[in-house]
Every structure is written in structure tokens, then in C-alpha cells.
Design a protein around this motif. Structure first.
Motif, PDB file in Angstrom:
ATOM      1  N   PHE A  12       0.834  -1.205   0.000  1.00 32.49           N
ATOM      2  CA  PHE A  12       0.000   0.000   0.000  1.00 32.49           C
ATOM      3  C   PHE A  12       0.872   1.261   0.000  1.00 32.49           C
ATOM      4  O   PHE A  12       0.585   2.208  -0.730  1.00 32.49           O
ATOM      5  CB  PHE A  12      -0.933   0.020   1.216  1.00 32.49           C
ATOM      6  N   ALA A  13       1.927   1.274   0.800  1.00 36.71           N
ATOM      7  CA  ALA A  13       2.810   2.444   0.862  1.00 36.71           C
ATOM      8  C   ALA A  13       3.512   2.677  -0.476  1.00 36.71           C
ATOM      9  O   ALA A  13       3.591   3.819  -0.954  1.00 36.71           O
ATOM     10  CB  ALA A  13       3.833   2.269   1.981  1.00 36.71           C
ATOM     11  N   ASP A  14       3.999   1.600  -1.086  1.00 34.76           N
ATOM     12  CA  ASP A  14       4.662   1.718  -2.388  1.00 34.76           C
ATOM     13  C   ASP A  14       3.696   2.228  -3.447  1.00 34.76           C
ATOM     14  O   ASP A  14       4.039   3.082  -4.270  1.00 34.76           O
ATOM     15  CB  ASP A  14       5.236   0.371  -2.840  1.00 34.76           C
ATOM     16  N   HIS A  15       2.483   1.706  -3.402  1.00 34.74           N
ATOM     17  CA  HIS A  15       1.516   2.115  -4.422  1.00 34.74           C
ATOM     18  C   HIS A  15       1.052   3.551  -4.182  1.00 34.74           C
ATOM     19  O   HIS A  15       0.672   4.238  -5.138  1.00 34.74           O
ATOM     20  CB  HIS A  15       0.333   1.153  -4.485  1.00 34.74           C
ATOM     21  N   ARG A  16       1.111   4.015  -2.950  1.00 35.63           N
ATOM     22  CA  ARG A  16       0.763   5.412  -2.682  1.00 35.63           C
ATOM     23  C   ARG A  16       1.715   6.336  -3.440  1.00 35.63           C
ATOM     24  O   ARG A  16       1.298   7.307  -4.067  1.00 35.63           O
ATOM     25  CB  ARG A  16       0.802   5.720  -1.191  1.00 35.63           C
ATOM     26  N   GLU A  17       3.006   6.021  -3.376  1.00 36.05           N
ATOM     27  CA  GLU A  17       3.995   6.822  -4.103  1.00 36.05           C
ATOM     28  C   GLU A  17       3.742   6.762  -5.612  1.00 36.05           C
ATOM     29  O   GLU A  17       3.801   7.784  -6.306  1.00 36.05           O
ATOM     30  CB  GLU A  17       5.408   6.339  -3.786  1.00 36.05           C
ATOM     31  N   ALA A  18       3.439   5.574  -6.111  1.00 31.78           N
ATOM     32  CA  ALA A  18       3.149   5.424  -7.541  1.00 31.78           C
ATOM     33  C   ALA A  18       1.885   6.196  -7.913  1.00 31.78           C
ATOM     34  O   ALA A  18       1.814   6.799  -8.997  1.00 31.78           O
ATOM     35  CB  ALA A  18       2.990   3.947  -7.893  1.00 31.78           C
ATOM     36  N   GLU A  62       1.355  -0.269 -14.313  1.00 38.11           N
ATOM     37  CA  GLU A  62       1.642  -0.067 -12.886  1.00 38.11           C
ATOM     38  C   GLU A  62       0.512  -0.618 -12.019  1.00 38.11           C
ATOM     39  O   GLU A  62       0.762  -1.207 -10.963  1.00 38.11           O
ATOM     40  CB  GLU A  62       1.851   1.416 -12.582  1.00 38.11           C
ATOM     41  N   GLU A  63      -0.718  -0.431 -12.462  1.00 37.61           N
ATOM     42  CA  GLU A  63      -1.865  -0.947 -11.705  1.00 37.61           C
ATOM     43  C   GLU A  63      -1.843  -2.474 -11.694  1.00 37.61           C
ATOM     44  O   GLU A  63      -2.148  -3.101 -10.680  1.00 37.61           O
ATOM     45  CB  GLU A  63      -3.190  -0.434 -12.283  1.00 37.61           C
ATOM     46  N   GLN A  64      -1.469  -3.073 -12.810  1.00 35.38           N
ATOM     47  CA  GLN A  64      -1.373  -4.531 -12.871  1.00 35.38           C
ATOM     48  C   GLN A  64      -0.277  -5.037 -11.932  1.00 35.38           C
ATOM     49  O   GLN A  64      -0.466  -6.042 -11.238  1.00 35.38           O
ATOM     50  CB  GLN A  64      -1.125  -4.988 -14.311  1.00 35.38           C
ATOM     51  N   ASP A  65       0.842  -4.322 -11.870  1.00 35.44           N
ATOM     52  CA  ASP A  65       1.919  -4.687 -10.948  1.00 35.44           C
ATOM     53  C   ASP A  65       1.462  -4.558  -9.497  1.00 35.44           C
ATOM     54  O   ASP A  65       1.786  -5.406  -8.660  1.00 35.44           O
ATOM     55  CB  ASP A  65       3.157  -3.815 -11.176  1.00 35.44           C
ATOM     56  N   ALA A  66       0.729  -3.503  -9.195  1.00 36.24           N
ATOM     57  CA  ALA A  66       0.221  -3.307  -7.829  1.00 36.24           C
ATOM     58  C   ALA A  66      -0.731  -4.430  -7.452  1.00 36.24           C
ATOM     59  O   ALA A  66      -0.690  -4.935  -6.319  1.00 36.24           O
ATOM     60  CB  ALA A  66      -0.466  -1.951  -7.704  1.00 36.24           C
TER      61      ALA A  66
END
Length: 163
Positions: free
Chosen positions: A44-50, A140-144
């Protein structure tokens, strides 16, 4: 809602995604803080930055479309956020962790569908720059989603092992 053209449908979709990503920046911070599963919290934290970068990329999409950035409420996202606030206010621990992972995956699936559809519309209308930017975020969404799915599977394995 009446939309006159494919181009207008594309613009309205980008406006809804702009709203979605802005809302998710704050929500992902909350999910990261309230989730005790380390892998999910990091995801979640990583995806927040993305997501912060995705907001900026959507501003580039607006520019490529010759439009000013404008958010348009996406009632589906608003409902998901309201549902999460209610659930997290009434639950905690393992139940909340499991719920947060499911909400994260649900949101990613929704975003993947939205970005995929808009990338297709951008290509159809000859907006190649916008299409490329939308496809970049789609990946990026697919990676998340993959990252959250892996965290969820690890959580399940840990629960089975501890039973």
C-alpha cells in the motif's frame, strides 16, 4: 449523463480517474497504516507513491487531450471509500487486515478496467500520446495488483500454518 462523442467519453473518463487517483493517495496511506500484515502494508505504501506519480501523469493526459485537469466524482470510488471507512471503524485485527487486502485488490481491478478502456478510447480517437500514458499507468496498476495478490496469498499461507 449524456455524452455527445467518443472524445467526450474519453475526457469524462480521465476526469473520473483523476478524481479516483486523488482520493486513493490519501486512502492508500490509511490502508498502509492500519494493516498489520507487513507485505500488504508495504504494498500500500509503495503504491501510494506510484499513485502520486499517476496523478501527475493524468495531468499530462489532460494536456495531450488539450484539456485542463479537472476531477469528476466517480460514484463507485466514493462508495468504496465510504464502505471502507464504515468497516474500518467497526473492525480491527485479522478481519480488518483481510478486508483491506480485498479492498486493495478490488480497487486495482477497477482501475485496471478503467485505464484499459480509456487507453483503447484514446487509441481509437487518435490520441496516441494519451494512450501511451494511460497504458503506462495500466501496467503499474497490474503490478500493484500482483503485489497485493502475493501479499494476500502469503497471509493465507501463514494463517493455514498457524491453525
Amino acid at each position: 449523463m449524456t455524452t455527445d462523442s467518443i472524445e467526450q467519453l474519453l475526457i469524462e473518463g480521465v476526469q473520473e480517474l483523476y478524481y479516483t487517483e486523488q482520493q486513493l493517495v490519501d486512502s492508500l496511506g490509511t490502508l498502509s497504516e492500519e494493516t498489520s500484515i507487513q507485505a500488504a502494508s508495504h504494498a500500500f505504501a509503495d503504491h501510494r507513491e506510484a499513485t502520486e506519480q499517476q496523478v501527475q501523469r493524468l495531468e499530462q493526459v489532460f494536456e495531450a487531450l488539450g484539456e485542463e485537469p479537472e476531477a469528476r466524482e466517480d460514484i463507485v470510488v466514493t462508495a468504496m471509500l465510504d464502505e471502507h471507512r464504515q468497516f474500518s471503524g467497526e473492525n480491527d485485527g485479522e478481519v480488518l487486515d483481510r478486508y483491506n487486502m480485498a479492498v486493495g485488490q478490488k480497487t486495482e481491478h477497477y482501475e485496471i478496467a478503467a485505464y484499459g478502456n480509456l487507453a483503447s478510447l484514446a487509441e481509437k480517437t487518435g490520441n496516441d500520446e494519451a494512450a501511451d500514458l494511460l497504458v503506462e499507468t495500466l501496467r503499474e496498476e497490474q503490478d500493484a495488483l500482483d503485489q497485493l495478490t502475493e501479499a494476500s496469498e502469503q497471509f493465507d499461507e501463514q494463517q493455514i500454518a498457524s491453525d
